[in-house]
Design an enzyme around this catalytic site. Sequence first.
Site, PDB file in Angstrom:
ATOM      1  N   THR A 134      50.834 104.843  -9.147  1.00 40.71           N
ATOM      2  CA  THR A 134      50.807 106.223  -9.576  1.00 40.71           C
ATOM      3  C   THR A 134      51.336 107.106  -8.315  1.00 40.71           C
ATOM      4  O   THR A 134      50.921 106.880  -6.442  1.00 40.71           O
ATOM      5  CB  THR A 134      49.023 106.368  -9.256  1.00 40.71           C
ATOM      6  OG1 THR A 134      48.639 108.134  -9.248  1.00 40.71           O
ATOM      7  CG2 THR A 134      48.201 105.196  -8.201  1.00 40.71           C
ATOM      8  N   ASP A 135      51.256 108.276  -8.544  1.00 42.47           N
ATOM      9  CA  ASP A 135      51.338 109.396  -7.003  1.00 42.47           C
ATOM     10  C   ASP A 135      49.858 110.177  -6.336  1.00 42.47           C
ATOM     11  O   ASP A 135      50.180 110.124  -5.425  1.00 42.47           O
ATOM     12  CB  ASP A 135      52.258 110.964  -8.004  1.00 42.47           C
ATOM     13  CG  ASP A 135      50.745 111.393  -8.116  1.00 42.47           C
ATOM     14  OD1 ASP A 135      50.156 110.788  -9.050  1.00 42.47           O
ATOM     15  OD2 ASP A 135      50.988 112.385  -8.872  1.00 42.47           O
ATOM     16  N   GLU A 136      48.962 109.067  -7.080  1.00 39.75           N
ATOM     17  CA  GLU A 136      47.672 109.543  -6.450  1.00 39.75           C
ATOM     18  C   GLU A 136      47.757 108.894  -5.352  1.00 39.75           C
ATOM     19  O   GLU A 136      46.548 109.174  -3.728  1.00 39.75           O
ATOM     20  CB  GLU A 136      46.727 109.186  -7.316  1.00 39.75           C
ATOM     21  CG  GLU A 136      46.412 110.357  -8.451  1.00 39.75           C
ATOM     22  CD  GLU A 136      45.617 110.558  -9.340  1.00 39.75           C
ATOM     23  OE1 GLU A 136      44.559 109.509  -9.477  1.00 39.75           O
ATOM     24  OE2 GLU A 136      44.962 109.821 -10.545  1.00 39.75           O
ATOM     25  N   TYR A 160      39.473 104.601  -7.003  1.00 39.20           N
ATOM     26  CA  TYR A 160      40.925 104.375  -7.239  1.00 39.20           C
ATOM     27  C   TYR A 160      41.665 104.639  -6.713  1.00 39.20           C
ATOM     28  O   TYR A 160      42.821 103.501  -6.878  1.00 39.20           O
ATOM     29  CB  TYR A 160      40.628 105.676  -8.669  1.00 39.20           C
ATOM     30  CG  TYR A 160      42.407 105.312  -9.459  1.00 39.20           C
ATOM     31  CD1 TYR A 160      43.094 104.319 -10.063  1.00 39.20           C
ATOM     32  CD2 TYR A 160      43.023 106.819  -9.645  1.00 39.20           C
ATOM     33  CE1 TYR A 160      44.234 104.010 -11.557  1.00 39.20           C
ATOM     34  CE2 TYR A 160      44.589 106.343 -10.120  1.00 39.20           C
ATOM     35  CZ  TYR A 160      45.086 104.939 -10.991  1.00 39.20           C
ATOM     36  OH  TYR A 160      45.998 105.155 -11.408  1.00 39.20           O
ATOM     37  N   LYS A 164      44.294 101.375  -5.797  1.00 39.19           N
ATOM     38  CA  LYS A 164      46.647 101.627  -5.859  1.00 39.19           C
ATOM     39  C   LYS A 164      46.768 101.721  -5.043  1.00 39.19           C
ATOM     40  O   LYS A 164      47.964 100.447  -4.808  1.00 39.19           O
ATOM     41  CB  LYS A 164      46.288 102.505  -6.439  1.00 39.19           C
ATOM     42  CG  LYS A 164      45.891 102.987  -8.679  1.00 39.19           C
ATOM     43  CD  LYS A 164      46.363 101.479  -9.504  1.00 39.19           C
ATOM     44  CE  LYS A 164      47.671 101.537  -9.536  1.00 39.19           C
ATOM     45  NZ  LYS A 164      47.800 100.590 -10.643  1.00 39.19           N
TER      46      LYS A 164
HETATM   47  P1  NAD Z   1      44.775 102.809 -19.681  1.00 42.71           P
HETATM   48  O1  NAD Z   1      43.574 102.446 -18.326  1.00 42.71           O
HETATM   49  O2  NAD Z   1      44.776 103.564 -20.988  1.00 42.71           O
HETATM   50  O3  NAD Z   1      45.110 100.554 -19.404  1.00 42.71           O
HETATM   51  C1  NAD Z   1      44.881  99.979 -18.998  1.00 42.71           C
HETATM   52  C2  NAD Z   1      44.545  98.777 -19.342  1.00 42.71           C
HETATM   53  O4  NAD Z   1      44.656  96.834 -18.886  1.00 42.71           O
HETATM   54  C3  NAD Z   1      43.834  98.699 -21.242  1.00 42.71           C
HETATM   55  O5  NAD Z   1      44.771  98.367 -21.508  1.00 42.71           O
HETATM   56  C4  NAD Z   1      43.109  97.375 -19.869  1.00 42.71           C
HETATM   57  O6  NAD Z   1      42.637  96.839 -21.731  1.00 42.71           O
HETATM   58  C5  NAD Z   1      44.071  96.284 -19.581  1.00 42.71           C
HETATM   59  N1  NAD Z   1      43.499  96.009 -18.332  1.00 42.71           N
HETATM   60  C6  NAD Z   1      41.874  96.095 -17.446  1.00 42.71           C
HETATM   61  N2  NAD Z   1      41.457  95.627 -17.059  1.00 42.71           N
HETATM   62  C7  NAD Z   1      42.422  94.656 -17.201  1.00 42.71           C
HETATM   63  C8  NAD Z   1      42.243  93.301 -16.635  1.00 42.71           C
HETATM   64  N3  NAD Z   1      41.404  92.626 -15.658  1.00 42.71           N
HETATM   65  N4  NAD Z   1      42.667  91.929 -16.480  1.00 42.71           N
HETATM   66  C9  NAD Z   1      43.584  92.653 -17.977  1.00 42.71           C
HETATM   67  N5  NAD Z   1      43.948  93.868 -18.303  1.00 42.71           N
HETATM   68  C10 NAD Z   1      43.202  94.444 -17.515  1.00 42.71           C
HETATM   69  O7  NAD Z   1      46.122 102.980 -18.009  1.00 42.71           O
HETATM   70  P2  NAD Z   1      47.085 103.789 -18.008  1.00 42.71           P
HETATM   71  O8  NAD Z   1      46.708 104.957 -18.112  1.00 42.71           O
HETATM   72  O9  NAD Z   1      47.481 103.359 -19.148  1.00 42.71           O
HETATM   73  O10 NAD Z   1      47.700 103.809 -16.999  1.00 42.71           O
HETATM   74  C11 NAD Z   1      48.672 101.755 -16.576  1.00 42.71           C
HETATM   75  C12 NAD Z   1      49.143 102.251 -14.864  1.00 42.71           C
HETATM   76  O11 NAD Z   1      49.971 103.190 -15.036  1.00 42.71           O
HETATM   77  C13 NAD Z   1      47.979 101.682 -14.339  1.00 42.71           C
HETATM   78  O12 NAD Z   1      47.572 101.181 -13.147  1.00 42.71           O
HETATM   79  C14 NAD Z   1      48.169 103.470 -13.883  1.00 42.71           C
HETATM   80  O13 NAD Z   1      47.518 103.066 -12.392  1.00 42.71           O
HETATM   81  C15 NAD Z   1      49.351 103.021 -13.840  1.00 42.71           C
HETATM   82  N6  NAD Z   1      49.569 105.005 -13.978  1.00 42.71           N
HETATM   83  C16 NAD Z   1      48.540 106.040 -14.636  1.00 42.71           C
HETATM   84  C17 NAD Z   1      49.449 107.560 -14.330  1.00 42.71           C
HETATM   85  C18 NAD Z   1      48.437 108.057 -16.274  1.00 42.71           C
HETATM   86  O14 NAD Z   1      48.468 109.207 -15.992  1.00 42.71           O
HETATM   87  N7  NAD Z   1      47.416 107.657 -16.750  1.00 42.71           N
HETATM   88  C19 NAD Z   1      50.177 107.444 -14.022  1.00 42.71           C
HETATM   89  C20 NAD Z   1      50.572 107.630 -13.025  1.00 42.71           C
HETATM   90  C21 NAD Z   1      50.206 105.162 -12.624  1.00 42.71           C
HETATM   91  P1  TYD Z   2      42.676 113.312 -15.445  1.00 38.23           P
HETATM   92  O1  TYD Z   2      42.594 112.721 -16.462  1.00 38.23           O
HETATM   93  O2  TYD Z   2      41.138 112.190 -15.046  1.00 38.23           O
HETATM   94  O3  TYD Z   2      43.721 112.656 -14.411  1.00 38.23           O
HETATM   95  P2  TYD Z   2      43.752 112.679 -12.734  1.00 38.23           P
HETATM   96  O4  TYD Z   2      41.894 112.813 -11.941  1.00 38.23           O
HETATM   97  O5  TYD Z   2      44.214 111.079 -12.878  1.00 38.23           O
HETATM   98  O6  TYD Z   2      44.233 113.498 -12.178  1.00 38.23           O
HETATM   99  O7  TYD Z   2      41.871 114.741 -14.603  1.00 38.23           O
HETATM  100  C1  TYD Z   2      43.693 115.624 -14.656  1.00 38.23           C
HETATM  101  C2  TYD Z   2      42.264 116.634 -13.795  1.00 38.23           C
HETATM  102  O8  TYD Z   2      42.380 117.257 -14.153  1.00 38.23           O
HETATM  103  C3  TYD Z   2      41.538 116.893 -12.629  1.00 38.23           C
HETATM  104  O9  TYD Z   2      42.410 117.536 -11.852  1.00 38.23           O
HETATM  105  C4  TYD Z   2      40.280 116.380 -12.651  1.00 38.23           C
HETATM  106  C5  TYD Z   2      39.798 117.558 -14.406  1.00 38.23           C
HETATM  107  N1  TYD Z   2      39.153 117.355 -15.507  1.00 38.23           N
HETATM  108  C6  TYD Z   2      38.509 117.954 -15.502  1.00 38.23           C
HETATM  109  O10 TYD Z   2      38.337 119.316 -15.128  1.00 38.23           O
HETATM  110  N2  TYD Z   2      37.096 117.694 -16.953  1.00 38.23           N
HETATM  111  C7  TYD Z   2      37.602 116.472 -17.051  1.00 38.23           C
HETATM  112  O11 TYD Z   2      36.173 116.183 -18.259  1.00 38.23           O
HETATM  113  C8  TYD Z   2      38.278 116.060 -16.938  1.00 38.23           C
HETATM  114  C9  TYD Z   2      37.761 114.351 -17.050  1.00 38.23           C
HETATM  115  C10 TYD Z   2      39.562 115.958 -15.681  1.00 38.23           C
END
Ligand code: NAD
Ligand code: TYD
Length: 354
Positions: A134-136, A160, A164
């Site tokens: 993630t970019d975070e 989080y 990461k």
């Molecule tokens: P998500 O929470 O939707 O899915 C995570 C998946 O991992 C789930 O299916 C869960 O069952 C599985 N999981 C969790 N713990 C586990 C374990 N101990 N063993 C096996 N499986 C396990 O997450 P996402 O949003 O799809 O993100 C996927 C990846 O991409 C993550 O690594 C996240 O850090 C990264 N990422 C997400 C975003 C975003 O905007 N969602 C952006 C950048 C990077």
């Molecule tokens: P989120 O979808 O949780 O992603 P991330 O925290 O990883 O960026 O949140 C996106 C943005 O929205 C973040 O600035 C937090 C804000 N947010 C709210 O204002 N209200 C909410 O209920 C949630 C879940 C997020």
Amino acid sequence: MKYKKNILITGGAGFIGSHVVHLFVNKYPEYQIINLDKLTYAGNLTNLKDIEKKNNYIFIKADICDFDNILSIFKSHKVSDVIHLAAESHVDRSIKDPFTFAQTNVIGTLSLLQAAKECWKEDYSSHLFYHVSTDEVYGALEFDDTLFTEKTSYDPHSPYSASKAASDHFVRAFQDTYGLQTVISNCSNNYGPYQFPEKLIPLFINNIRHGKSLPVYGKGENVRDWLYVEDHARAIDLVFHEGKTRETYNIGGFNEWRNIDLIKVMIKVADKILGNSEGASERLITYVTDRAGHDLRYAIDANKIKNELGWEPSLQFEEGIEKTIRWYLENQEWMDEVTSGEYQMYYDNMYSDR
Ligand code: NAD
Ligand code: TYD
């Protein structure tokens, strides 16, 4: 059948993982795709219904932290490559429960790395460990025109992002210490179908649908850079096949939005689809206590992947957000399924102060 590669995709039942699994299973019949997922609250096999019977697809329910089991899966399935997405992914949960994040994101990644190291040691050059991050990890930007590049120093703030960042460091350590071939991509906020409705976009769509309040953290001024999830999956495909090992690729949407502006766009589109009068759901906006340590702004400079691998986001945001809102409104059954039972209890407990 002998496959060209046996790719272990972790977290394939989650949001981004399910899009990556779809893409790889359909596009590469010559690869065997092994989807390994623990099926936590965020994992849902309904996301994969249409491909579950494909010959080149296998699902394994397992925990990445269980090293002995992971090692035996590597051996029995002759895993040739890994695309690692499994993680605990929600910042608010990490604030409440950092241990689970350290366990899954750090120890889980280490367990996969260790299994890869043991099984691939005869010839690391013919195997790839791809870590999706993630970019975070870069921390937060000010309200200016700076962007995260691949050279930005790591400065994670939430449990989080700290977990990461630690996992990214372990991946690089395995490359430098043992010679494992690795690549990492760091992506901005994704949106699209199958995202668990605790994240901003699906949560707010669901709340608009039910006339529930829309909890905006702080003043709603924080900025995020949004990318349609299928564009991320395409980027992962490219990095997997053409990325240089030991490199990092930043992936982003060139698409920054202040939360409150994005929320108003969502309200406008959702109200139109639901047949409400324009902006009717704005009355649901409720400003709530800010998230602890809330990162001000994320924004990605995605020019490296653009220039070196020829990747660009394909979907305009206006089109992507409308498509996404329609998907959630038309798939209420999916929403009801994932928000029922255990999740609802956890959610009520987590947000009991609202
Ligand atoms: P998500 O929470 O939707 O899915 C995570 C998946 O991992 C789930 O299916 C869960 O069952 C599985 N999981 C969790 N713990 C586990 C374990 N101990 N063993 C096996 N499986 C396990 O997450 P996402 O949003 O799809 O993100 C996927 C990846 O991409 C993550 O690594 C996240 O850090 C990264 N990422 C997400 C975003 C975003 O905007 N969602 C952006 C950048 C990077
Ligand atoms: P989120 O979808 O949780 O992603 P991330 O925290 O990883 O960026 O949140 C996106 C943005 O929205 C973040 O600035 C937090 C804000 N947010 C709210 O204002 N209200 C909410 O209920 C949630 C879940 C997020």
